[in-house]
Design an enzyme around this catalytic site. Sequence first.
Site, mmCIF file in Angstrom:
data_model
loop_
_atom_site.group_PDB
_atom_site.id
_atom_site.type_symbol
_atom_site.label_atom_id
_atom_site.label_comp_id
_atom_site.label_asym_id
_atom_site.label_seq_id
_atom_site.Cartn_x
_atom_site.Cartn_y
_atom_site.Cartn_z
ATOM 1 N N ASP A 184 -10.379 4.061 -3.388
ATOM 2 C CA ASP A 184 -8.954 4.654 -3.097
ATOM 3 C C ASP A 184 -9.170 6.353 -3.256
ATOM 4 O O ASP A 184 -9.365 6.650 -4.536
ATOM 5 C CB ASP A 184 -7.825 4.288 -3.739
ATOM 6 C CG ASP A 184 -6.402 4.681 -3.108
ATOM 7 O OD1 ASP A 184 -6.520 5.766 -2.392
ATOM 8 O OD2 ASP A 184 -5.547 4.149 -3.354
ATOM 9 N N GLY A 204 -0.659 4.583 -4.394
ATOM 10 C CA GLY A 204 0.806 4.411 -4.568
ATOM 11 C C GLY A 204 1.292 3.094 -5.507
ATOM 12 O O GLY A 204 2.159 3.090 -6.054
ATOM 13 N N SER A 205 0.788 2.028 -4.815
ATOM 14 C CA SER A 205 1.177 0.668 -5.658
ATOM 15 C C SER A 205 0.537 0.766 -6.973
ATOM 16 O O SER A 205 1.161 0.139 -7.745
ATOM 17 C CB SER A 205 0.467 -0.486 -4.792
ATOM 18 O OG SER A 205 -0.611 -0.350 -4.450
ATOM 19 N N CYS A 230 0.767 -1.275 0.088
ATOM 20 C CA CYS A 230 -0.050 0.118 0.031
ATOM 21 C C CYS A 230 0.844 1.342 -0.138
ATOM 22 O O CYS A 230 1.556 1.467 1.029
ATOM 23 C CB CYS A 230 -0.960 0.022 1.175
ATOM 24 S SG CYS A 230 -1.983 1.498 1.221
ATOM 25 N N GLY A 231 0.968 1.914 -1.209
ATOM 26 C CA GLY A 231 1.790 2.934 -1.357
ATOM 27 C C GLY A 231 1.285 4.362 -0.455
ATOM 28 O O GLY A 231 2.513 5.064 0.192
ATOM 29 N N HIS A 232 0.099 4.495 -0.346
ATOM 30 C CA HIS A 232 -0.531 5.766 0.609
ATOM 31 C C HIS A 232 -0.065 5.484 2.026
ATOM 32 O O HIS A 232 0.359 6.600 2.530
ATOM 33 C CB HIS A 232 -1.892 5.818 0.164
ATOM 34 C CG HIS A 232 -2.826 5.418 1.310
ATOM 35 N ND1 HIS A 232 -3.374 4.109 1.038
ATOM 36 C CD2 HIS A 232 -3.209 5.991 2.183
ATOM 37 C CE1 HIS A 232 -4.096 3.774 2.182
ATOM 38 N NE2 HIS A 232 -4.149 4.774 3.090
#
Length: 344
Positions: free
Chosen positions: A259, A264-265, A97-99
């Site tokens: 989202d 991010g991902s 999870c990028g965020h």
Amino acid sequence: MEPQLPPHEGIELSAVDMHTGGEPLRIIVAGYPEVRGDSVLSKRRYAREHLDHLRRVLMFEPRGHYDMYGALIVDSEMPEADLGVLFMHNEGYSTMCGHAVIALGRFAVDYKLVREPQSPETQVNIHCPCGLVKAFVEYSAGKTGAVRFLSVPAFAFATDVTVTVEGFGEVTVDISYGGAFYAFVDAQRFGLDMKQSRTRDLVDAAAAVTRAVKSQVKLHHPVSDELAFLYGTILTDGRDEFSPEPTANICVFAEAQVDRSPTGSGVTARVALQHHKGLIRLNQTRTFQSGATGSQFTGKAVEETRCGDFRAVVVEVAGRAFYTGVSRFVQEPEDELIHGFLLK
């Protein structure tokens, strides 16, 4: 007056809440029992099999909501990691999870989970279920700021795959990996506009694609079978060729969860896909905009590498996260809705 809870029974869970580009992150800091396992991936399994009731407590109503997202800090087996993390949402547990990484970077520095911070950036090594992700947190005069991270190897899994989507017929999708697998489709294929169409219509189309790909395409990952599942579908504005102008997308993942950030991902996977198609070169920075909120991340491929037989890239994603509050959650035994619920 500082509010205090009256005397109560039951487990108490504490969390710090943040958001990145509008996407919430509830970082659980106290109250969870031990998460057993000799690796972060095995801890993910253990949480799913033995502690899932606590995910529902914190993610579901009345303490959370349908689109809540969470992070549980755990120990890592990697000596170079500053922390390990499990990601959770309305359906279960993600692998990346990028965020959340952007938010956790700030959190780790502010809450002293790393050694003495350095200016202008402090490195935070975060062990996600997909692997080690290196975050770099702006740090000046005792304050944290923007965060960038370097992804695990990201790659295009398959391009121009035709699937039969209920209600839409045959649809061509690309599938790419950025710590999690996503299907990518131009929203115009469904007669939708990233900025003008109703969110509900975008969600319905994306969820239909996810169901189709899950049932018709077999995924695999060179590192672990536990990474080989489709996390969601990302609808784009179709502007994949490099441009200094922002390109918009919206990610619908897990159980039709939306989202609020550019994902991010998802940005990682989209940059890998664009690089694979020759639409973006190394170190060309693109701006990615959330179709839900208008918030922005930047992303660029910084290094070519391999992941098993796949030609891959390391992607740098950058954004900002902000604190929204601190919470203490209780579970009173007499509460008939103690375990939470979701309205669909």
